[in-house]
Scaffold this motif. Structure first.
Motif, PDB file in Angstrom:
ATOM      1  N   VAL A  71       0.692  -0.734  -0.084  1.00 41.56           N
ATOM      2  CA  VAL A  71      -0.030  -0.625  -0.313  1.00 41.56           C
ATOM      3  C   VAL A  71       1.061   0.998  -0.248  1.00 41.56           C
ATOM      4  O   VAL A  71       0.478   1.984  -0.150  1.00 41.56           O
ATOM      5  CB  VAL A  71      -1.262   0.111   1.535  1.00 41.56           C
ATOM      6  CG1 VAL A  71      -1.613   1.072   1.291  1.00 41.56           C
ATOM      7  CG2 VAL A  71      -1.959  -1.445   1.271  1.00 41.56           C
ATOM      8  N   MET A  72       2.132   1.107   0.372  1.00 40.80           N
ATOM      9  CA  MET A  72       3.005   2.026   1.224  1.00 40.80           C
ATOM     10  C   MET A  72       3.750   2.195  -0.654  1.00 40.80           C
ATOM     11  O   MET A  72       3.693   3.678  -0.539  1.00 40.80           O
ATOM     12  CB  MET A  72       4.091   2.288   2.041  1.00 40.80           C
ATOM     13  CG  MET A  72       2.927   2.230   3.478  1.00 40.80           C
ATOM     14  SD  MET A  72       4.774   1.920   4.401  1.00 40.80           S
ATOM     15  CE  MET A  72       5.315   3.706   4.642  1.00 40.80           C
ATOM     16  N   SER A  74       2.721   1.221  -3.163  1.00 41.34           N
ATOM     17  CA  SER A  74       0.949   2.549  -4.364  1.00 41.34           C
ATOM     18  C   SER A  74       1.773   3.556  -3.560  1.00 41.34           C
ATOM     19  O   SER A  74       1.101   4.386  -4.406  1.00 41.34           O
ATOM     20  CB  SER A  74       0.182   1.537  -4.107  1.00 41.34           C
ATOM     21  OG  SER A  74      -1.117   1.811  -4.679  1.00 41.34           O
ATOM     22  N   GLN A  75       0.769   3.963  -2.795  1.00 40.71           N
ATOM     23  CA  GLN A  75       0.904   5.530  -2.290  1.00 40.71           C
ATOM     24  C   GLN A  75       2.166   6.198  -2.716  1.00 40.71           C
ATOM     25  O   GLN A  75       1.771   7.345  -3.330  1.00 40.71           O
ATOM     26  CB  GLN A  75       0.510   5.253  -0.561  1.00 40.71           C
ATOM     27  CG  GLN A  75      -1.355   4.966  -0.446  1.00 40.71           C
ATOM     28  CD  GLN A  75      -1.036   5.243   1.138  1.00 40.71           C
ATOM     29  OE1 GLN A  75      -0.247   5.757   1.893  1.00 40.71           O
ATOM     30  NE2 GLN A  75      -2.585   5.478   1.302  1.00 40.71           N
ATOM     31  N   ARG A  76       3.374   6.188  -2.199  1.00 38.58           N
ATOM     32  CA  ARG A  76       4.247   6.672  -2.909  1.00 38.58           C
ATOM     33  C   ARG A  76       4.056   6.561  -4.338  1.00 38.58           C
ATOM     34  O   ARG A  76       4.725   7.749  -4.888  1.00 38.58           O
ATOM     35  CB  ARG A  76       5.482   5.729  -2.398  1.00 38.58           C
ATOM     36  CG  ARG A  76       6.720   6.476  -2.601  1.00 38.58           C
ATOM     37  CD  ARG A  76       7.940   6.089  -1.806  1.00 38.58           C
ATOM     38  NE  ARG A  76       9.502   6.908  -2.240  1.00 38.58           N
ATOM     39  CZ  ARG A  76      10.635   6.611  -1.643  1.00 38.58           C
ATOM     40  NH1 ARG A  76      10.613   5.203  -0.921  1.00 38.58           N
ATOM     41  NH2 ARG A  76      11.181   6.999  -1.666  1.00 38.58           N
ATOM     42  N   SER A  78       1.344   6.675  -5.804  1.00 43.25           N
ATOM     43  CA  SER A  78       0.651   7.801  -6.099  1.00 43.25           C
ATOM     44  C   SER A  78       0.894   9.193  -6.424  1.00 43.25           C
ATOM     45  O   SER A  78       0.626  10.193  -6.914  1.00 43.25           O
ATOM     46  CB  SER A  78      -0.741   7.341  -5.649  1.00 43.25           C
ATOM     47  OG  SER A  78      -1.103   6.115  -6.097  1.00 43.25           O
ATOM     48  N   VAL A  79       2.331   8.834  -5.065  1.00 41.73           N
ATOM     49  CA  VAL A  79       2.181  10.442  -4.974  1.00 41.73           C
ATOM     50  C   VAL A  79       3.343  11.708  -5.938  1.00 41.73           C
ATOM     51  O   VAL A  79       3.361  11.844  -5.967  1.00 41.73           O
ATOM     52  CB  VAL A  79       2.456  10.263  -3.473  1.00 41.73           C
ATOM     53  CG1 VAL A  79       3.529  12.002  -3.117  1.00 41.73           C
ATOM     54  CG2 VAL A  79       1.735  10.232  -2.340  1.00 41.73           C
TER      55      VAL A  79
END
Ligand SMILES: [Ca+2]
Ligand SMILES: [Ca+2]
Length: 299
Positions: A71-72, A74-76, A78-79
Protein backbone atom coordinates in the motif's frame (compact mmCIF):
# COMPACT_ATOMS: atom_id res chain seq x y z
CA UNK A 1 -6.89 -34.77 47.62
CA UNK A 2 -9.49 -36.55 45.58
CA UNK A 3 -8.69 -38.74 42.65
CA UNK A 4 -10.40 -36.43 40.24
CA UNK A 5 -8.47 -33.55 41.57
CA UNK A 6 -5.27 -35.52 41.28
CA UNK A 7 -5.98 -36.37 37.67
CA UNK A 8 -6.50 -32.77 36.68
CA UNK A 9 -3.40 -31.73 38.43
CA UNK A 10 -1.39 -34.51 36.72
CA UNK A 11 -2.70 -33.53 33.36
CA UNK A 12 -1.43 -30.01 33.96
CA UNK A 13 1.93 -31.32 35.00
CA UNK A 14 2.49 -33.66 32.10
CA UNK A 15 4.87 -31.42 30.39
CA UNK A 16 7.06 -31.33 33.43
CA UNK A 17 9.70 -33.86 34.34
CA UNK A 18 8.32 -37.14 35.48
CA UNK A 19 9.00 -37.53 39.11
CA UNK A 20 8.39 -40.69 40.98
CA UNK A 21 7.76 -38.68 44.03
CA UNK A 22 5.15 -36.79 42.19
CA UNK A 23 1.80 -36.81 43.84
CA UNK A 24 0.67 -38.28 40.64
CA UNK A 25 1.88 -41.55 42.03
CA UNK A 26 3.45 -44.29 39.95
CA UNK A 27 3.12 -43.46 36.39
CA UNK A 28 3.79 -46.95 35.42
CA UNK A 29 0.81 -48.15 37.29
CA UNK A 30 -1.95 -49.28 35.01
CA UNK A 31 -4.34 -46.77 36.36
CA UNK A 32 -2.02 -43.95 35.94
CA UNK A 33 -0.85 -45.04 32.48
CA UNK A 34 -4.39 -45.44 31.47
CA UNK A 35 -5.23 -42.05 32.68
CA UNK A 36 -2.21 -40.68 30.95
CA UNK A 37 -2.95 -42.65 27.84
CA UNK A 38 -6.38 -41.27 27.86
CA UNK A 39 -5.41 -37.72 28.74
CA UNK A 40 -1.85 -37.39 27.46
CA UNK A 41 -2.71 -37.32 23.75
CA UNK A 42 -4.92 -34.23 24.00
CA UNK A 43 -2.23 -32.65 26.19
CA UNK A 44 0.38 -33.11 23.40
CA UNK A 45 -2.00 -31.39 20.82
CA UNK A 46 -2.49 -28.47 23.15
CA UNK A 47 1.24 -28.03 23.60
CA UNK A 48 1.68 -27.44 19.81
CA UNK A 49 -1.21 -25.06 19.51
CA UNK A 50 0.68 -21.94 20.75
CA UNK A 51 3.35 -22.52 18.10
CA UNK A 52 0.71 -22.85 15.47
CA UNK A 53 -0.96 -19.75 16.79
CA UNK A 54 2.33 -17.90 16.84
CA UNK A 55 3.11 -19.10 13.36
CA UNK A 56 -0.29 -18.01 12.23
CA UNK A 57 0.17 -14.68 13.92
CA UNK A 58 3.60 -14.22 12.39
CA UNK A 59 2.26 -15.20 9.03
CA UNK A 60 -0.63 -12.82 9.47
CA UNK A 61 1.73 -10.10 10.59
CA UNK A 62 3.96 -10.70 7.63
CA UNK A 63 0.98 -10.54 5.38
CA UNK A 64 -0.11 -7.34 7.04
CA UNK A 65 3.39 -5.90 6.71
CA UNK A 66 3.54 -6.99 3.12
CA UNK A 67 0.18 -5.42 2.54
CA UNK A 68 1.32 -2.25 4.26
CA UNK A 69 4.45 -2.19 2.16
CA UNK A 70 2.43 -2.73 -0.97
CA UNK A 71 0.00 0.00 0.00
CA UNK A 72 2.79 2.40 0.96
CA UNK A 73 4.64 1.68 -2.24
CA UNK A 74 1.47 2.23 -4.19
CA UNK A 75 0.75 5.41 -2.33
CA UNK A 76 4.31 6.61 -2.79
CA UNK A 77 4.07 5.90 -6.48
CA UNK A 78 0.75 7.70 -6.57
CA UNK A 79 2.17 10.66 -4.71
CA UNK A 80 5.11 10.75 -7.05
CA UNK A 81 2.83 10.53 -10.03
CA UNK A 82 0.57 13.24 -8.61
CA UNK A 83 3.57 15.43 -7.86
CA UNK A 84 4.91 14.88 -11.32
CA UNK A 85 1.51 15.52 -12.80
CA UNK A 86 1.11 18.66 -10.72
CA UNK A 87 4.54 19.81 -11.74
CA UNK A 88 3.74 19.19 -15.37
CA UNK A 89 0.37 20.85 -15.01
CA UNK A 90 1.98 23.78 -13.22
CA UNK A 91 4.56 24.13 -15.94
CA UNK A 92 1.90 23.86 -18.62
CA UNK A 93 -0.25 26.37 -16.77
CA UNK A 94 2.67 28.78 -16.46
CA UNK A 95 3.41 28.37 -20.15
CA UNK A 96 -0.23 29.01 -20.98
CA UNK A 97 -0.31 32.08 -18.76
CA UNK A 98 2.89 33.35 -20.34
CA UNK A 99 1.43 32.91 -23.80
CA UNK A 100 -1.77 34.60 -22.70
CA UNK A 101 0.19 37.50 -21.26
CA UNK A 102 2.23 37.80 -24.44
CA UNK A 103 -0.97 37.90 -26.46
CA UNK A 104 -2.38 40.53 -24.12
CA UNK A 105 0.79 42.61 -24.37
CA UNK A 106 0.68 42.36 -28.13
CA UNK A 107 -2.96 43.41 -28.20
CA UNK A 108 -2.31 46.31 -25.84
CA UNK A 109 0.65 47.44 -27.91
CA UNK A 110 -1.47 47.40 -31.04
CA UNK A 111 -4.23 49.22 -29.19
CA UNK A 112 -1.76 51.85 -28.01
CA UNK A 113 -0.49 52.31 -31.55
CA UNK A 114 -4.04 52.59 -32.82
CA UNK A 115 -4.93 55.11 -30.10
CA UNK A 116 -1.79 57.11 -30.82
CA UNK A 117 -2.73 57.17 -34.48
CA UNK A 118 -6.25 58.29 -33.60
CA UNK A 119 -4.78 60.88 -31.24
CA UNK A 120 -2.57 62.27 -34.02
CA UNK A 121 -5.54 62.34 -36.35
CA UNK A 122 -7.69 64.07 -33.73
CA UNK A 123 -4.91 66.56 -33.08
CA UNK A 124 -4.75 67.30 -36.79
CA UNK A 125 -8.52 67.73 -36.89
CA UNK A 126 -8.35 69.93 -33.79
CA UNK A 127 -5.64 72.06 -35.37
CA UNK A 128 -7.66 72.32 -38.56
CA UNK A 129 -10.72 73.34 -36.56
CA UNK A 130 -8.68 75.89 -34.63
CA UNK A 131 -7.46 77.31 -37.92
CA UNK A 132 -11.04 77.48 -39.16
CA UNK A 133 -12.10 79.20 -35.94
CA UNK A 134 -9.33 81.72 -36.29
CA UNK A 135 -10.21 82.34 -39.90
CA UNK A 136 -13.86 82.59 -38.90
CA UNK A 137 -12.98 85.04 -36.18
CA UNK A 138 -10.82 86.96 -38.60
CA UNK A 139 -13.62 86.97 -41.15
CA UNK A 140 -15.61 90.10 -40.98
CA UNK A 141 -19.22 89.92 -40.04
CA UNK A 142 -21.89 90.06 -42.73
CA UNK A 143 -23.00 93.47 -43.78
CA UNK A 144 -25.32 95.09 -41.32
CA UNK A 145 -27.53 96.04 -44.23
CA UNK A 146 -28.14 94.32 -47.52
CA UNK A 147 -28.64 97.53 -49.42
CA UNK A 148 -26.11 98.74 -51.94
CA UNK A 149 -23.37 101.01 -50.60
CA UNK A 150 -24.34 104.68 -50.26
CA UNK A 151 -23.42 107.02 -53.13
CA UNK A 152 -19.84 108.20 -53.30
CA UNK A 153 -20.87 111.84 -53.46
CA UNK A 154 -21.19 113.57 -50.07
CA UNK A 155 -24.67 114.05 -48.79
CA UNK A 156 -25.82 117.48 -47.60
CA UNK A 157 -24.00 118.62 -44.50
CA UNK A 158 -25.39 118.24 -41.00
CA UNK A 159 -25.19 120.73 -38.12
CA UNK A 160 -21.98 119.01 -37.10
CA UNK A 161 -20.27 120.39 -40.16
CA UNK A 162 -19.85 116.89 -41.61
CA UNK A 163 -21.82 115.23 -44.38
CA UNK A 164 -25.19 113.95 -43.19
CA UNK A 165 -24.11 110.35 -42.64
CA UNK A 166 -20.73 111.26 -41.09
CA UNK A 167 -19.81 111.82 -37.47
CA UNK A 168 -17.77 114.69 -36.12
CA UNK A 169 -14.81 114.34 -33.75
CA UNK A 170 -12.25 117.12 -33.30
CA UNK A 171 -11.32 118.32 -36.75
CA UNK A 172 -12.39 115.21 -38.61
CA UNK A 173 -15.54 113.54 -39.86
CA UNK A 174 -15.99 109.76 -39.79
CA UNK A 175 -18.13 107.50 -41.86
CA UNK A 176 -18.99 104.06 -40.46
CA UNK A 177 -20.13 101.68 -43.18
CA UNK A 178 -23.04 99.30 -42.97
CA UNK A 179 -21.87 97.19 -45.89
CA UNK A 180 -18.73 95.18 -46.43
CA UNK A 181 -15.87 95.55 -48.89
CA UNK A 182 -12.33 94.29 -49.06
CA UNK A 183 -9.67 96.62 -47.70
CA UNK A 184 -8.62 98.23 -51.01
CA UNK A 185 -12.22 98.69 -52.16
CA UNK A 186 -12.98 100.24 -48.78
CA UNK A 187 -10.11 102.69 -49.27
CA UNK A 188 -11.35 103.54 -52.78
CA UNK A 189 -14.86 104.10 -51.44
CA UNK A 190 -13.55 106.52 -48.80
CA UNK A 191 -11.45 108.40 -51.35
CA UNK A 192 -14.46 108.82 -53.58
CA UNK A 193 -16.26 110.34 -50.60
CA UNK A 194 -13.46 112.84 -50.11
CA UNK A 195 -11.60 110.97 -47.36
CA UNK A 196 -9.64 107.78 -46.72
CA UNK A 197 -9.71 104.84 -44.36
CA UNK A 198 -9.45 106.17 -40.83
CA UNK A 199 -6.02 107.15 -39.52
CA UNK A 200 -6.02 106.92 -35.74
CA UNK A 201 -3.29 108.65 -33.75
CA UNK A 202 -4.70 109.00 -30.24
CA UNK A 203 -6.58 106.90 -27.71
CA UNK A 204 -9.33 109.55 -27.65
CA UNK A 205 -9.86 109.25 -31.37
CA UNK A 206 -9.72 105.43 -31.11
CA UNK A 207 -12.24 105.44 -28.28
CA UNK A 208 -14.59 107.82 -30.11
CA UNK A 209 -14.63 105.62 -33.22
CA UNK A 210 -14.90 102.37 -31.23
CA UNK A 211 -17.88 103.72 -29.27
CA UNK A 212 -19.72 104.41 -32.54
CA UNK A 213 -19.24 100.90 -33.89
CA UNK A 214 -22.11 98.45 -33.73
CA UNK A 215 -21.71 95.46 -31.41
CA UNK A 216 -21.99 91.99 -32.90
CA UNK A 217 -20.55 88.51 -32.66
CA UNK A 218 -17.39 89.69 -34.38
CA UNK A 219 -18.01 92.98 -36.15
CA UNK A 220 -14.80 93.97 -37.89
CA UNK A 221 -14.12 97.38 -39.44
CA UNK A 222 -11.23 98.10 -41.76
CA UNK A 223 -9.23 101.20 -40.99
CA UNK A 224 -6.29 102.79 -42.80
CA UNK A 225 -3.29 100.67 -41.85
CA UNK A 226 -1.33 98.01 -43.77
CA UNK A 227 2.02 96.20 -43.85
CA UNK A 228 1.50 94.96 -47.39
CA UNK A 229 4.70 96.63 -48.68
CA UNK A 230 6.99 95.32 -45.94
CA UNK A 231 5.87 92.57 -43.63
CA UNK A 232 5.80 93.70 -40.01
CA UNK A 233 6.25 97.39 -40.85
CA UNK A 234 2.90 99.09 -40.64
CA UNK A 235 2.06 102.31 -42.47
CA UNK A 236 -1.01 104.48 -42.64
CA UNK A 237 -2.73 105.13 -45.92
CA UNK A 238 -1.13 108.62 -46.01
CA UNK A 239 2.31 106.95 -46.05
CA UNK A 240 3.28 107.76 -42.47
CA UNK A 241 4.60 104.99 -40.25
CA UNK A 242 2.64 103.64 -37.32
CA UNK A 243 3.82 104.91 -33.94
CA UNK A 244 1.19 104.48 -31.24
CA UNK A 245 -1.08 101.52 -31.67
CA UNK A 246 -4.04 99.71 -30.09
CA UNK A 247 -3.41 96.10 -31.06
CA UNK A 248 -5.07 93.28 -29.15
CA UNK A 249 -2.72 91.03 -27.19
CA UNK A 250 -0.93 88.73 -29.61
CA UNK A 251 -1.72 90.88 -32.63
CA UNK A 252 -0.61 91.55 -35.27
CA UNK A 253 0.43 87.94 -35.92
CA UNK A 254 0.22 87.66 -39.72
CA UNK A 255 -1.43 84.33 -39.00
CA UNK A 256 -2.75 83.65 -42.50
CA UNK A 257 -0.83 86.27 -44.47
CA UNK A 258 -2.58 89.21 -42.85
CA UNK A 259 -1.53 92.63 -44.12
CA UNK A 260 -4.46 94.89 -43.28
CA UNK A 261 -5.78 96.15 -39.95
CA UNK A 262 -9.28 96.15 -38.61
CA UNK A 263 -11.03 97.16 -35.39
CA UNK A 264 -13.30 94.61 -33.77
CA UNK A 265 -16.41 95.26 -31.71
CA UNK A 266 -18.07 92.28 -30.04
CA UNK A 267 -20.77 91.59 -27.49
CA UNK A 268 -18.14 91.15 -24.80
CA UNK A 269 -18.47 94.19 -22.59
CA UNK A 270 -15.10 93.69 -20.96
CA UNK A 271 -13.30 94.46 -24.18
CA UNK A 272 -11.68 97.87 -24.34
CA UNK A 273 -11.21 100.14 -27.37
CA UNK A 274 -7.47 100.49 -26.87
CA UNK A 275 -6.94 96.76 -27.41
CA UNK A 276 -9.15 96.14 -30.41
CA UNK A 277 -6.89 96.07 -33.46
CA UNK A 278 -6.30 92.88 -35.46
CA UNK A 279 -4.56 92.10 -38.72
CA UNK A 280 -6.34 90.01 -41.38
CA UNK A 281 -6.06 89.13 -45.08
CA UNK A 282 -6.85 92.27 -47.06
CA UNK A 283 -9.16 90.34 -49.39
CA UNK A 284 -11.73 89.69 -46.71
CA UNK A 285 -14.96 91.68 -47.02
CA UNK A 286 -15.34 93.81 -43.89
CA UNK A 287 -17.17 96.83 -42.67
CA UNK A 288 -14.96 99.89 -42.67
CA UNK A 289 -14.43 103.39 -41.22
CA UNK A 290 -13.66 106.41 -43.42
CA UNK A 291 -12.16 109.65 -42.17
CA UNK A 292 -12.24 113.13 -43.63
CA UNK A 293 -9.90 115.65 -41.98
CA UNK A 294 -11.10 118.72 -43.72
CA UNK A 295 -14.81 118.73 -44.25
CA UNK A 296 -15.83 120.16 -47.62
CA UNK A 297 -16.33 123.87 -47.65
CA UNK A 298 -19.81 124.78 -46.54
CA UNK A 299 -20.24 121.45 -44.74
CA1 LIG B 1 1.13 91.32 -42.22
CA1 LIG C 1 -4.19 88.71 -36.92
Amino acid sequence: MTAEHGTTFCEGMYSKLIDSDSPCGDLNSPDVRERHVVHVSPAKGNSRQPYKLATACLTGLCLVLLLVLVVMSSQRRSVSEVTSSLSQNSSASAQTQRQTLLVNVTNLTEQIKRLEKEKRQLEMERNALQERVKVQEATCSPALETTVPPPATPLPSSPSGCPADWLRFADSCYYISTTTLDWKSSQKFCVRRGGHLAIIHTAEEQTFIWNKLVRGHWNAYWFGITDEKLEGTWHWVDGTELVDNFWEEGEPNNHIDEDCGYIVKTQVRSRVPTKSWYDAPCEMPCLFVCEMEKPPAGA
